[in-house]
Design a protein around this motif. Structure first.
Motif, short mmCIF file in Angstrom:
data_model
loop_
_atom_site.label_atom_id
_atom_site.label_comp_id
_atom_site.label_asym_id
_atom_site.label_seq_id
_atom_site.Cartn_x
_atom_site.Cartn_y
_atom_site.Cartn_z
N ASN A 89 -5.31 11.61 47.15
CA ASN A 89 -4.01 12.26 47.38
C ASN A 89 -3.64 12.16 48.86
OD1 ASN A 89 -3.82 13.30 44.61
ND2 ASN A 89 -5.48 14.67 45.20
N PHE A 90 -3.67 10.94 49.39
CA PHE A 90 -3.32 10.76 50.80
C PHE A 90 -1.91 11.25 51.05
CE2 PHE A 90 -1.25 8.18 54.09
CZ PHE A 90 -2.07 8.47 55.17
N ASP A 91 -1.77 12.14 52.02
CA ASP A 91 -0.48 12.71 52.35
C ASP A 91 -0.22 12.48 53.84
OD1 ASP A 91 1.83 14.12 52.74
OD2 ASP A 91 1.03 16.07 52.14
N PRO A 92 0.66 11.55 54.19
CA PRO A 92 0.91 11.27 55.60
C PRO A 92 1.43 12.48 56.37
CG PRO A 92 2.56 10.21 54.21
CD PRO A 92 1.49 10.70 53.30
N ALA A 93 2.08 13.41 55.68
CA ALA A 93 2.64 14.58 56.36
C ALA A 93 1.55 15.50 56.89
CB ALA A 93 3.57 15.34 55.42
N THR A 94 0.36 15.45 56.27
CA THR A 94 -0.72 16.36 56.68
C THR A 94 -1.95 15.62 57.19
OG1 THR A 94 -1.57 16.44 54.41
CG2 THR A 94 0.03 18.14 55.05
N ARG A 97 -5.51 11.19 60.35
CA ARG A 97 -6.21 9.93 60.57
C ARG A 97 -5.71 9.17 61.80
NH1 ARG A 97 -7.16 6.27 55.29
NH2 ARG A 97 -7.99 4.94 56.96
N SER A 98 -6.59 8.33 62.33
CA SER A 98 -6.23 7.42 63.42
C SER A 98 -6.35 5.99 62.89
CB SER A 98 -7.16 7.60 64.62
OG SER A 98 -6.99 8.87 65.20
N LEU A 119 6.93 8.15 62.84
CA LEU A 119 5.81 9.02 62.49
C LEU A 119 5.92 10.39 63.14
CD1 LEU A 119 2.72 6.63 62.52
CD2 LEU A 119 4.34 7.13 60.69
N THR A 120 6.67 10.49 64.21
CA THR A 120 6.83 11.78 64.88
C THR A 120 7.33 12.83 63.91
OG1 THR A 120 7.32 10.68 66.98
CG2 THR A 120 7.98 12.98 66.77
N PRO A 124 3.25 13.59 61.67
CA PRO A 124 2.94 14.00 63.06
C PRO A 124 1.46 14.01 63.39
CG PRO A 124 3.60 15.90 61.72
CD PRO A 124 3.88 14.68 60.90
N GLY A 125 0.59 14.09 62.40
CA GLY A 125 -0.84 14.15 62.67
C GLY A 125 -1.51 12.79 62.75
N ILE A 126 -0.78 11.75 62.38
CA ILE A 126 -1.37 10.40 62.38
C ILE A 126 -1.25 9.79 63.78
CG2 ILE A 126 -0.98 8.04 61.56
CD1 ILE A 126 -0.57 9.15 58.81
#
Length: 303
Positions: A89-94, A97-98, A119-120, A124-126
């Motif tokens: 359940n990869f969620d880019p919003a949360t 990862r780098s 991405l900002t 924002p966490g990526i």
């Protein structure tokens, strides 16, 4: 954690030792003390019954057994890294990862900078870590130390997955006051009569796509200045009668920041095939699939 009597942390130490060929540099890389790294090497030697690294002069060199073991260790470490980074359940919003992306400054300006801006808001966490291609880049991609490499087709090599990200036409770029490019066209005669700014990559070891194509055609242009990165070219064009062969996307982007004009090439040069490469072990990584899709979308939008 131990597996068949081996402390699995020692595999990370082995990878560092084989990469740096130095106990002190390996210790720095893993944030360990030098005695702790020396102890790790001793334990590895005891477990495998081999010296692994031997001091010859002032440098350590791997034994034949260590050379044979290294690809297996790196493949295992990569597999573990991919397994631990995966999420159904990869969620880019949360996600936190780098990703490490290696490409030229030209691709950074035309694709990666817009990606980071997007991405900002949406992720924002990526974190995106960017680097320029180096002689070791292909090997680092195969070792899983790089997530994505974006380079022209003639640069890629090794055992990784690659596909055409986009086709890139070449254009002639010049200062907007250069009479040779007035009217948005230039003749072949004027092109070769002018002085040029060229991009020389890798300390002069690698020709840019344009000069490689010209060399294949048996044509040489008169080079008056060279730079190591594509984005430096406009500084040597403004206020002069010099020309440059530039990637169309970059020329479009830089024209808004510099007094540049462009014209189609006065003779045919095949469009450059820009390739995206990544490790086969990350083929099913949901985060990588998402990142590639975002890069592909920007590439389509800027075509």
């Amino acid at each position: 954690m131990r597996f068949k009597g081996l402390d699995l942390n020692l595999l990370v130490a082995f990878d560092a030792l084989m990469t740096t060929r130095s106990v002190s540099r390996s210790a720095e890389r893993l944030n360990l003390s030098q005695p702790a790294m020396s102890a790790a090497l001793s334990r590895l030697r005891d477990y495998f019954g081999d010296d692994l690294l031997m001091l010859q002069g002032k440098r350590m060199h791997p034994t034949p057994f260590a050379d044979e073991l290294m690809p297996q260790v790196r493949e295992s470490l990569l597999g573990l890294e991919v397994m631990l980074s995966r999420s159904p359940n990869f969620d880019p919003a949360t996600s936190q990862r780098s990703f490490k992306v290696v490409t030229s400054d030209y691709v950074f300006a035309s694709l990666i900078a817009p990606l980071v801006a997007q991405l900002t808001e949406e992720a924002p966490g990526i974190r995106i870590d960017c680097g320029l291609p180096q002689p070791s880049t292909v090997q680092e991609l195969e070792e899983g130390k790089i997530d994505i490499m974006i380079t022209p087709e003639y640069v890629i090599g090794g055992h990784h997955l690659s596909y055409v990200l986009y086709m890139e036409p070449q254009v002639v770029a010049a200062w907007s006051g250069n009479p040779a490019i007035a009217g948005g066209t230039i003749t072949e005669e004027a092109f070769f009569a002018a002085g040029h700014v060229a991009v020389v990559l890798g300390g002069g070891a690698t020709l840019s796509y344009a000069d490689r194509q010209l060399e294949l055609m048996g044509r040489n242009r008169r080079i008056e200045a060279t730079v190591a990165i594509f984005t430096a070219v406009p500084w040597l064009l403004e206020g002069t009668n010099r020309l440059a062969v530039m990637h169309a996307r970059l020329a479009t982007q830089l024209a808004g920041r510099f007094a540049l004009s462009t014209a189609p090439m006065p003779f045919e040069i095949p469009a450059m095939r820009q390739m995206l490469s990544y490790h086969p072990g990350r083929k099913d990584d949901a985060g990588m699939t998402w990142l590639r899709s975002r890069i592909e979308a920007i590439a389509r939008a800027s075509a």
